[in-house]
Design an enzyme around this catalytic site. Structure first.
Site, PDB file in Angstrom:
ATOM      1  N   ASP A 159      11.283 -95.781  14.046  1.00  0.00           N
ATOM      2  CA  ASP A 159      11.277 -97.228  14.269  1.00  0.00           C
ATOM      3  C   ASP A 159      11.975 -97.555  15.591  1.00  0.00           C
ATOM      4  O   ASP A 159      11.510 -98.393  16.367  1.00  0.00           O
ATOM      5  CB  ASP A 159      11.998 -97.929  13.106  1.00  0.00           C
ATOM      6  CG  ASP A 159      11.446 -97.473  11.765  1.00  0.00           C
ATOM      7  OD1 ASP A 159      10.235 -97.603  11.560  1.00  0.00           O
ATOM      8  OD2 ASP A 159      12.228 -96.955  10.938  1.00  0.00           O
ATOM      9  N   HIS A 187      14.358 -98.426   6.244  1.00  0.00           N
ATOM     10  CA  HIS A 187      13.109 -97.972   6.865  1.00  0.00           C
ATOM     11  C   HIS A 187      11.955 -98.487   6.009  1.00  0.00           C
ATOM     12  O   HIS A 187      11.443 -97.792   5.137  1.00  0.00           O
ATOM     13  CB  HIS A 187      13.050 -96.447   6.962  1.00  0.00           C
ATOM     14  CG  HIS A 187      11.656 -95.979   7.313  1.00  0.00           C
ATOM     15  ND1 HIS A 187      11.085 -96.203   8.541  1.00  0.00           N
ATOM     16  CD2 HIS A 187      10.715 -95.346   6.584  1.00  0.00           C
ATOM     17  CE1 HIS A 187       9.861 -95.717   8.550  1.00  0.00           C
ATOM     18  NE2 HIS A 187       9.598 -95.198   7.379  1.00  0.00           N
TER      19      HIS A 187
HETATM   20  P1  NAX Z   1       2.012 -84.961   3.423  1.00  0.00           P
HETATM   21  O1  NAX Z   1       1.504 -85.489   2.128  1.00  0.00           O
HETATM   22  O2  NAX Z   1       1.071 -84.519   4.468  1.00  0.00           O
HETATM   23  O3  NAX Z   1       3.013 -83.772   3.148  1.00  0.00           O
HETATM   24  C1  NAX Z   1       4.001 -83.813   2.170  1.00  0.00           C
HETATM   25  C2  NAX Z   1       4.222 -82.384   1.723  1.00  0.00           C
HETATM   26  O4  NAX Z   1       5.346 -82.377   0.856  1.00  0.00           O
HETATM   27  C3  NAX Z   1       3.061 -81.787   0.941  1.00  0.00           C
HETATM   28  O5  NAX Z   1       2.689 -80.551   1.508  1.00  0.00           O
HETATM   29  C4  NAX Z   1       3.620 -81.619  -0.467  1.00  0.00           C
HETATM   30  O6  NAX Z   1       3.100 -80.475  -1.121  1.00  0.00           O
HETATM   31  C5  NAX Z   1       5.113 -81.463  -0.162  1.00  0.00           C
HETATM   32  N1  NAX Z   1       5.991 -81.745  -1.282  1.00  0.00           N
HETATM   33  C6  NAX Z   1       5.860 -82.680  -2.254  1.00  0.00           C
HETATM   34  N2  NAX Z   1       6.853 -82.594  -3.140  1.00  0.00           N
HETATM   35  C7  NAX Z   1       7.661 -81.604  -2.722  1.00  0.00           C
HETATM   36  C8  NAX Z   1       8.850 -81.026  -3.225  1.00  0.00           C
HETATM   37  N3  NAX Z   1       9.407 -81.471  -4.362  1.00  0.00           N
HETATM   38  N4  NAX Z   1       9.415 -80.018  -2.540  1.00  0.00           N
HETATM   39  C9  NAX Z   1       8.846 -79.553  -1.417  1.00  0.00           C
HETATM   40  N5  NAX Z   1       7.708 -80.032  -0.895  1.00  0.00           N
HETATM   41  C10 NAX Z   1       7.125 -81.060  -1.538  1.00  0.00           C
HETATM   42  O7  NAX Z   1       2.977 -86.127   3.966  1.00  0.00           O
HETATM   43  P2  NAX Z   1       3.520 -86.339   5.455  1.00  0.00           P
HETATM   44  O8  NAX Z   1       2.562 -87.148   6.225  1.00  0.00           O
HETATM   45  O9  NAX Z   1       3.958 -85.037   6.000  1.00  0.00           O
HETATM   46  O10 NAX Z   1       4.768 -87.302   5.180  1.00  0.00           O
HETATM   47  C11 NAX Z   1       5.897 -86.854   4.481  1.00  0.00           C
HETATM   48  C12 NAX Z   1       6.824 -88.008   4.143  1.00  0.00           C
HETATM   49  O11 NAX Z   1       7.305 -88.638   5.314  1.00  0.00           O
HETATM   50  C13 NAX Z   1       6.172 -89.118   3.321  1.00  0.00           C
HETATM   51  O12 NAX Z   1       7.049 -89.486   2.279  1.00  0.00           O
HETATM   52  C14 NAX Z   1       6.060 -90.249   4.307  1.00  0.00           C
HETATM   53  O13 NAX Z   1       6.050 -91.504   3.665  1.00  0.00           O
HETATM   54  C15 NAX Z   1       7.286 -90.040   5.126  1.00  0.00           C
HETATM   55  N6  NAX Z   1       7.351 -90.702   6.444  1.00  0.00           N
HETATM   56  C16 NAX Z   1       8.552 -91.200   6.839  1.00  0.00           C
HETATM   57  C17 NAX Z   1       8.733 -91.795   8.071  1.00  0.00           C
HETATM   58  C18 NAX Z   1      10.066 -92.320   8.495  1.00  0.00           C
HETATM   59  O14 NAX Z   1      10.133 -92.904   9.572  1.00  0.00           O
HETATM   60  N7  NAX Z   1      11.170 -92.165   7.745  1.00  0.00           N
HETATM   61  C19 NAX Z   1       7.591 -91.958   8.999  1.00  0.00           C
HETATM   62  C20 NAX Z   1       6.459 -91.030   8.733  1.00  0.00           C
HETATM   63  C21 NAX Z   1       6.155 -90.792   7.274  1.00  0.00           C
HETATM   64  O15 NAX Z   1       5.369 -91.840   6.782  1.00  0.00           O
END
Ligand code: NAX
Length: 328
Positions: A159, A187
């Site tokens: 952000d 956030h």
């Molecule tokens: P993806 O869905 O591409 O990847 C998430 C990965 O996490 C998957 O491979 C899944 O198998 C794995 N996973 C799920 N549960 C797990 C666990 N208990 N232990 C280990 N791995 C696990 O999501 P992606 O686009 O990479 O985003 C990841 C996270 O970042 C989401 O929650 C998203 O909302 C968040 N974000 C946060 C942002 C921020 O500024 N704070 C911005 C970007 C993003 O939206």
């Protein structure tokens, strides 16, 4: 020769993970002279893809990369971790209420916090990226009572960087001329990007812009809704920019802010600026030698106060909700 730093990344097989791991391994997280070991945590369905990414990491022959371990067990993945990037989370799916979302993420961040408590290195630094990031950080922190609480942080650097970029475009200066921008609060869509103390080429940003309507109707919503705009345009959520922000967050935390500048981090409140103690909220911070401090003494005008309070109220509601679920 330095001992490698153990960096644990959860959600390693996800899209942010894919954009993040290569930059960690090439030295952008900690510095060009710091060897790293990667410890990847995935759920069982993600392990194979994580192995594929590890093969590609091998194939880069990064001189600083001293090993890659992959596990679906947090107790293994956080063993000896010096830096933990908690990226994997449960996304909100259609029809899911906020309570369901918080509960599902409690099921992820509580055991991860406990594993960090039991197995991480004494100098562990945690960045939560997975949403709802601030409250997930609170859940992990609560499950790790032996880890100093200030080591749990949440990412608002994306952000922050988005706001810098918008302000630079509006004022026609390079991004390097923007300083002292602040993201306050959660956030989420309630976050407040504050330009009243920011500088554009050394001049006060609010005066340089001198357009309160642009601020209220364009700048703030553009920054707050940027994630949705990226999804709309790209057909997928921000990944490379999110990974870049995670790199920036940890790099700044470890290596320090420049004189005359600060950054934004979601950190446990000490009560500064009327943010209730203990909430993990975004603040202006300076960093030095691996520690951070909230920038004190900023005058908060009414325009800012209303918006900070609204975002903090949302954080309080999230905290109440996870308390109600027995996660704190
Ligand atoms: P993806 O869905 O591409 O990847 C998430 C990965 O996490 C998957 O491979 C899944 O198998 C794995 N996973 C799920 N549960 C797990 C666990 N208990 N232990 C280990 N791995 C696990 O999501 P992606 O686009 O990479 O985003 C990841 C996270 O970042 C989401 O929650 C998203 O909302 C968040 N974000 C946060 C942002 C921020 O500024 N704070 C911005 C970007 C993003 O939206």
């Amino acid at each position: 020769t330095r001992t490698p730093v153990n960096v644990t990344v959860t959600g390693a097989a996800g899209q942010i993970g894919y954009a993040l791991l290569f930059r960690i391994a090439s030295g952008h997280l900690l510095g060009a002279d710091v060897p790293v070991k990667l410890r990847l945590l995935e759920i069982p369905q993600g392990l194979k893809a994580a192995e594929g990414t590890a093969m590609e990491l091998d194939d880069c022959a990064f001189p600083l990369l001293r090993g890659i371990d992959i596990s679906d067990d947090p107790n293994v993945a956080f063993d000896g971790a010096n830096v933990a990037l908690l990226v994997g989370a449960r996304p909100r799916t259609k029809g899911m209420e906020r309570g369901d979302l918080l509960e599902a993420n409690g099921g992820i961040f509580k055991p991860q916090g406990a594993a960090i408590n039991a197995h991480a290195a004494d100098d562990i630094k945690v960045l939560v990226v997975g949403n709802p990031a601030n409250t997930n950080a609170l859940i992990a922190q609560a499950a790790a009572p032996d880890v100093p609480r200030e080591r749990f942080t949440a990412m608002t650097r994306l952000d922050h960087n988005r706001a810098i970029s918008q302000l630079a475009q509006k004022t026609g200066v390079p991004v390097s001329e923007i300083r002292k921008l602040t993201i306050w609060g959660n956030h989420s869509a309630t976050q407040y990007p504050d330009i009243f103390h920011a500088e554009v080429a050394g001049k006060n940003a609010a005066e340089a812009v001198s357009d309160e309507q642009w601020l209220a109707d364009t700048f703030i919503p553009t920054v707050a809704k940027r994630g949705a705009a990226i999804i709309e345009a790209r057909g997928a959520s921000s990944a490379a920019s999110a990974a870049n922000a995670a790199i920036d967050h940890v790099h700044t935390w470890v290596n320090g802010t420049a004189d005359g500048n600060w950054t934004s981090m979601g950190i446990p409140s000490d009560g500064s600026y009327g943010v209730p103690e203990g909430l993990i909220s975004s603040f202006p911070v300076t960093t030095k030698d691996g520690t951070y401090e909230i920038v004190q003494g900023l005058e908060i005008n009414d325009f800012s106060r209303t918006r900070i309070d609204a975002s903090v109220k949302e954080l309080e509601e999230e905290r109440e909700a996870v308390r109600g679920l027995g996660l704190l």
